[in-house]
Design a protein around this motif. Structure first.
Motif, PDB file in Angstrom:
ATOM      1  N   HIS A 600      38.914  39.317  42.903  1.00 32.04           N
ATOM      2  CA  HIS A 600      37.750  39.161  41.677  1.00 32.04           C
ATOM      3  C   HIS A 600      36.576  38.924  42.531  1.00 32.04           C
ATOM      4  N   HIS A 601      35.297  38.729  41.158  1.00 32.65           N
ATOM      5  CA  HIS A 601      34.429  37.744  41.659  1.00 32.65           C
ATOM      6  C   HIS A 601      34.283  36.055  41.579  1.00 32.65           C
ATOM      7  N   ASN A 604      33.055  33.317  46.802  1.00 31.66           N
ATOM      8  CA  ASN A 604      31.878  33.921  46.901  1.00 31.66           C
ATOM      9  C   ASN A 604      31.330  34.133  48.718  1.00 31.66           C
ATOM     10  N   VAL A 613      32.670  31.597  36.918  1.00 27.66           N
ATOM     11  CA  VAL A 613      32.233  32.973  37.422  1.00 27.66           C
ATOM     12  C   VAL A 613      31.948  32.628  35.281  1.00 27.66           C
ATOM     13  N   SER A 615      30.314  35.110  32.178  1.00 23.89           N
ATOM     14  CA  SER A 615      30.352  35.823  31.934  1.00 23.89           C
ATOM     15  C   SER A 615      29.629  36.613  30.819  1.00 23.89           C
ATOM     16  N   GLU A 620      25.279  40.923  33.776  1.00 25.27           N
ATOM     17  CA  GLU A 620      26.181  40.510  34.924  1.00 25.27           C
ATOM     18  C   GLU A 620      26.811  39.244  34.948  1.00 25.27           C
ATOM     19  N   PRO A 623      28.409  33.601  38.614  1.00 17.82           N
ATOM     20  CA  PRO A 623      29.012  32.756  39.847  1.00 17.82           C
ATOM     21  C   PRO A 623      28.442  31.257  39.196  1.00 17.82           C
TER      22      PRO A 623
END
Length: 882
Positions: A600-601, A604, A613, A615, A620, A623
């Motif tokens: 997942h994001h 980094n 993160v 949302s 988008e 972070p």
């Protein structure tokens, strides 16, 4: 087996492993949520310190150096008067949350110098100024100071200059569990004679609204040296005392004239002794009456310079003709020797006396903080205290969705003054320290908070009384496993019944987490502030509308939770194969969370770090590039599995092999084996990412301080992080000391200081990695130093840094005492220790609550583990040399 160990063996067989009498009396009941019946929920303002002397409590009692029975029907504590104060010193003073420039804070000097699990021996030291106690000065000076200034402490006022104070040492030595000797030593530390009045006070709790108290409990005059306390729920108790100068009776009821303006029906109110001693009012009336619900002999003493005077009392359930028979003082020597024998058996020997003192006082503070806690939320919401009527704001306000919560137990508290209430994740850490000296109590506490009158039906655990619905990190499975292993090492056999009981409850809590904190069902978790208060750039519990905060720490905690549950299930499966499928289930959870956090994001790639993160709908994912321990907590999820044990669990082993052979959707599942090794490593963090995280953690320009791992990287000292959300700018920078933010009241800071429980977890985790990798994985310690060591050495070095916060240096100074070392280097004060909530990220000075021996008591465990680690290395080197 020591005498104390024999007592513990008897106590642990009880349904509730407690003794009837212990230090169960709080040092502050005023200002708590339980006593708040206001319209606006301002607990500090509704029942301030100034009201505590004359308002009866509804839910508990408080006192100085006191004890109580396990149901807090009957209480004993001391009161003092230096001849100058406007009130008796009956309880500890401190600033409310709104009065302190860094929030609430106790402003007294007191120390828990000794205690043992049965409470057959206990010592408490209080330092009482001979000048007027600076109540108003402490309030005014702190009010003048801002967030960037240090707190104004009692040692700053000058009242302790030139040693112009009394040392009041209260020692309890039990003849039996219901027969307790009390020794009160008062030493004049000043160079001239000084007077003091002592009131050893016995009273009954009053948990009844208004100005009433049932007639059944009564303390009655028996003779000039004895009173008898009678209660319908308690056997008779006799307080014996040496010849006093006076004997006073009153009732533990509210002085309505002071609270509401309604005239009192009699002089026998809660604060009657204040008037009698200080103003000499109603003395004859209080002396003449022969019964009440509060009683005290009075001792007026003039003490020469350097002299010590002693008063003895005895509280017993037995009628005794000669309570102070010849040689009775010997009981204190016998019990002290038994306490020494106990700690010599449980703590490592061949260490400095200073290190032994640190461990012993840490555990003493933990034991002194076992408290009676009574709170029925439904009753509290729907009743009155007789002063303020029930109102809709209260009924629909704080904790109104916790109507099932009905607590009335002895619970391990973080602190008897600043936190006279339990906190869910603190309790988990406290139990680990307890396990070394009283595993039965540690197990009881973990099971207690899982009981149906604590845990919500949906599985949520109560955080703490200010807001039971706040979310604390899920550390209880980890703590249960730690406690189990500690006891197993002690006894050679683990308590599988305990593991089974707590596992069933943890299943419910784990399900709550999965259902409530993984909104997208992608194994990336939320949780809000997670007990870390102001660690985030904004309040993480309320990120804003149309937003979702995916948290690196919540996901790391849940990976750890799944792995711990798997480990518990595996341990039980060795005795009961029916748990094997459950172990497989949690293994699958762990695999899914591992995949999510790595793919997942949250990771980094540019910074080589995990971030929360944000949302925002229609944008988008963003972070939050805050370099804090939030990004390091994935390190906690690590386990080393014995492959020989796995061979006994064929289905589980088969399942692991299946995942190994079919890594189609699980490319990030992390397991490692080494040639000729009988161990298997499970970890949330890939090996290369482990190295990246350790490089940051061990960098003195970032997380590594002289006293341990900082909560926020020092990088942010010169590089504050700022983000704009909905047109509002939020910023975070490195605060090594007290918080400069008001986000959570100002007295809790995760923006730079060193916190002991988090350091303990890091050290434990790194030691696990080190046990698996050995010399196959070397890192620079400190980072950029060129000095490469294995992770076991890193763990030892980190432990050494944390321990250095408490140790004396060559000049006899301790980092934690900071600017007050002048006081703690004086004769008689050299071994007095405080166990702070957290420590300055640059200089190691103790901050926050000064007696939070709750999770800071982990220092005792850390010392033992370091000792064992060094002994193991020494033994291994000896074998290699031979």
């Amino acid at each position: 087996m020591t005498t104390e160990h024999k007592r513990i063996a008897i106590i642990e067989k009880k349904e509730v492993p407690l003794v009837q009498w212990g230090p169960y009396l709080s040092e502050r009941q005023w200002g708590t949520v339980r006593e708040d019946y206001s319209h606006d929920g301002n607990a500090w303002q509704y029942f301030p310190f100034d009201h505590a002397h004359y308002r009866a409590y509804q839910w508990g009692e408080d006192g100085l150096a006191g004890i109580a029975d396990a149901a807090q029907n009957l209480c004993f504590a001391i009161a003092l008067w230096n001849g100058k104060d406007p009130i008796l010193k009956e309880r500890l003073f401190g600033l409310s949350n709104g009065e302190g420039n860094h929030g609430e804070d106790v402003k007294e000097l007191y120390y828990y110098t000794d205690n043992i699990p049965s409470h057959f021996y206990m010592e408490y030291l209080y330092k009482y100024p001979q000048l007027p106690f600076p109540y108003q000065e402490l309030r005014e000076q702190n009010a003048l100071r801002g967030k960037h200034e240090a707190e104004y402490e009692i040692l700053d006022t000058g009242v302790f200059n030139n040693n112009r104070y009394f040392d009041v040492q209260v020692t309890y030595a039990k003849q039996s569990d219901k027969d307790i000797f009390v020794r009160i030593n008062i030493t004049n530390r000043y160079s001239e004679a000084a007077s003091i009045t002592l009131l050893p006070t016995l009273w009954f709790s009053n948990q009844h609204p208004g100005n009433t108290m049932p007639a059944q409990p009564v303390i009655t005059y028996r003779n000039a040296n004895t009173v008898v306390a009678t209660h319908p729920s308690l056997e008779n108790y006799y307080l014996y005392f040496q010849q006093p100068d006076d004997l006073l009776f009153t009732n533990n009821i509210t002085n309505t004239e002071k609270v509401t303006g309604v005239p009192n029906k009699s002089i026998f109110v809660k604060d009657a002794f204040h008037d009698a001693i200080i103003k000499r009012k109603h003395v004859k009336g209080l002396r003449t009456v022969k019964k009440g619900t509060k009683c005290s002999p009075v001792y007026r003493m003039s003490i020469a310079a350097g002299e010590t005077k002693t008063v003895y009392c005895r509280l017993s359930n037995t009628e005794i003709d000669k309570p102070f028979d010849q040689g009775f003082e010997n009981i204190f020597i016998v019990r002290k020797n038994e306490a020494d024998e106990f700690y010599n058996a449980v703590l490592p020997q061949h260490q400095s006396e200073d290190i032994k003192q640190i461990q012993r006082q840490a555990l003493a503070g933990l034991l002194w903080s076992k408290q009676y806690y009574n709170f029925d939320v439904a009753q509290w919401l729907n009743s009155s205290d007789g002063i303020t009527e029930v109102n809709s704001n209260k009924i629909n306000g704080r904790n109104n969705d916790w109507l099932h919560l009905k607590n009335q137990d002895i619970i391990s508290m973080p602190d008897k003054w600043e936190y006279p209430w339990y906190a869910a994740w603190d309790l988990a850490f406290q139990c680990i320290a307890f396990a070394k000296i009283d595993a039965a109590f540690a197990k009881h506490q973990l099971l207690l908070i899982m009981r149906e009158w604590y845990m919500k039906p949906d599985g949520q655990l109560p955080a703490y009384e200010w807001n039971f619905s706040d979310v604390n990190p899920p550390v209880h499975a980890w703590a249960a496993l730690q406690v189990y292993n500690i006891e197993k090492a002690q006894k050679g056999e683990g308590d599988i019944i305990f593991l089974k009981k707590i596992f069933q409850k943890l299943l419910i809590n784990f399900t709550w987490w999965v259902n409530r904190k993984d909104r997208k069902g992608n194994n990336i978790f939320e949780g809000g502030f997670l007990g870390l208060d102001n660690i985030g750039v904004f309040n993480r519990s309320f990120p804003g509308t149309n937003m979702q905060l995916e948290q690196a720490d919540a996901t790391g905690w849940m990976g750890t939770y799944a792995l711990n549950m798997m480990e518990i299930a595996l341990e039980i499966s060795m005795h009961d194969i029916s748990f094997e499928d459950t172990a497989i289930k949690f293994f699958e959870h762990f695999v899914m969370i591992t995949e999510a956090i790595n793919e997942h994001h949250l990771w980094n790639e540019e910074d080589k770090f995990f971030y929360d993160v944000l949302s925002v709908y229609g944008s988008e994912p963003m972070p939050l590039q805050v370099k804090s321990i939030v990004g390091l907590m994935s390190l906690f999820a690590v386990a080393v599995i014995d492959k020989k044990a796995l061979n006994k669990l064929k289905n589980f082993k088969k399942h692991i092999q299946h995942f190994n052979e079919n890594k189609i959707n699980h490319q990030s599942w992390l397991n490692e084996e080494q040639d000729e090794s009988d161990k298997l490593l499970l970890s949330l963090v890939r090996p290369n990412r482990l190295v990246y995280l350790l490089q940051r953690m061990l960098d003195e320009a970032e997380f590594l301080s002289d006293g341990g791992i900082r909560a926020l990287s020092k990088y942010h000292q010169d590089h504050p992080y700022t983000i704009s959300i909905d047109g509002v700018e939020h910023s975070i920078s490195y605060d090594p000391g007290d918080s400069t933010s008001d986000m959570f009241g100002g007295n809790s800071n995760w923006r730079g200081p060193v916190w002991l429980p988090i350091n303990y977890l890091f050290i434990q985790s790194i030691r696990r990695y080190g046990a698996f990798y050995g010399d196959d994985l070397l890192v620079e310690y400190p980072a950029h130093s060129g000095n490469k060591v294995n992770l076991c050495v890193v763990a030892d070095e980190l432990a050494t840094r944390v321990i250095s916060l408490f140790e004396k240096d060559k000049e006899g100074r301790r980092k934690m005492h900071g600017n007050y070392n002048w006081f703690y280097q004086q004769k008689g004060n050299e071994n007095l220790l405080l166990f702070y909530e957290y420590f300055h990220g640059d200089n190691g000075v103790g901050l926050g609550a000064s007696h939070q021996t709750g999770w800071t008591a982990l220092i005792a465990d850390l010392i033992s583990e370091l000792h064992e680690s060094k002994a193991a290395v020494k033994s291994e080197n000896a074998v290699l040399a031979s």
